[in-house]
Design an enzyme around this catalytic site. Structure first.
Site, short mmCIF file in Angstrom:
data_model
loop_
_atom_site.label_atom_id
_atom_site.label_comp_id
_atom_site.label_asym_id
_atom_site.label_seq_id
_atom_site.Cartn_x
_atom_site.Cartn_y
_atom_site.Cartn_z
N ASP A 137 3.49 66.25 49.34
CA ASP A 137 2.42 67.18 49.70
C ASP A 137 1.33 67.20 48.64
OD1 ASP A 137 1.13 69.13 51.24
OD2 ASP A 137 2.37 70.77 50.49
N VAL A 174 12.34 67.76 47.03
CA VAL A 174 12.65 69.09 46.50
C VAL A 174 13.46 69.94 47.48
CG1 VAL A 174 10.68 69.14 44.92
CG2 VAL A 174 10.43 70.08 47.22
#
Length: 174
Positions: free
Chosen positions: A33, A124
């Site tokens: 991202d 993550v």
């Protein structure tokens, strides 16, 4: 649809659409991202803010997908999707598969013929790499989008690529 496994940086993929493993805010973050927002530049964030101000005031729901410009990326569009966080106590694999299916649907609606996917939720969000590949390939191999001719699964490391090739080889014998 051809499925290609590659190792590399998704922000450099020359495809019609790049899929972003976004967070629900759509406002950038870490990992894929953050890299997409940094390399793509402010145009992506501007469109994401507009989406938050209109359709997604509470954020993009997990498993859903929405497109923006690709800004400075060598793609035409970024398709943002929010993957689920891995849980040993709850099966969230349907949500992960939804990320791929809904991203393909959006790509098809845009008229994209080539799409690059990261391994959604495997960073993550801690989804085990082998199972993340299995979920991705389950959707990509069953999909029949009208216009998408190629889907690339862009793996972030040589180890992830090796794991993906092992999982893909298992699919070939199923």
């Amino acid at each position: 649809m051809e499925i290609v496994l590659v190792q590399g940086d998704i922000t450099g993929e020359r495809v019609d659409a790049v899929v972003n493993a976004a967070n629900s805010s759509l406002l950038g973050g870490g990992g894929v991202d953050g890299a997409i927002h940094r390399r793509g530049g402010p145009a992506i964030l501007e469109e994401c803010r507009a989406l938050r101000a209109s359709r997604y005031g509470r954020g993009l729901p997990t498993g859903q997908a929405v497109a923006t410009t690709a800004g400075n990326l060598p793609a035409r569009w970024v398709i943002h999707t929010v993957g689920p966080v891995w849980s040993a106590d709850e099966d969230r694999s349907r949500l992960l598969r939804d990320c791929y299916a809904n991203s393909l649907r959006v790509a098809d609606e845009l008229g994209a013929t080539s799409v690059a996917f990261p391994l959604i939720s495997a960073g993550v969000y801690r989804w085990p790499v082998e199972d993340a590949v299995r979920q991705a390939l389950t959707v990509l191999r069953a999909a029949e989008p009208a216009g998408v001719a190629q889907a690339r699964l862009v793996l972030f490391s040589p180890d992830a690529l090796a794991a993906a090739r092992t999982v893909a080889a298992g699919f070939a014998t199923d």
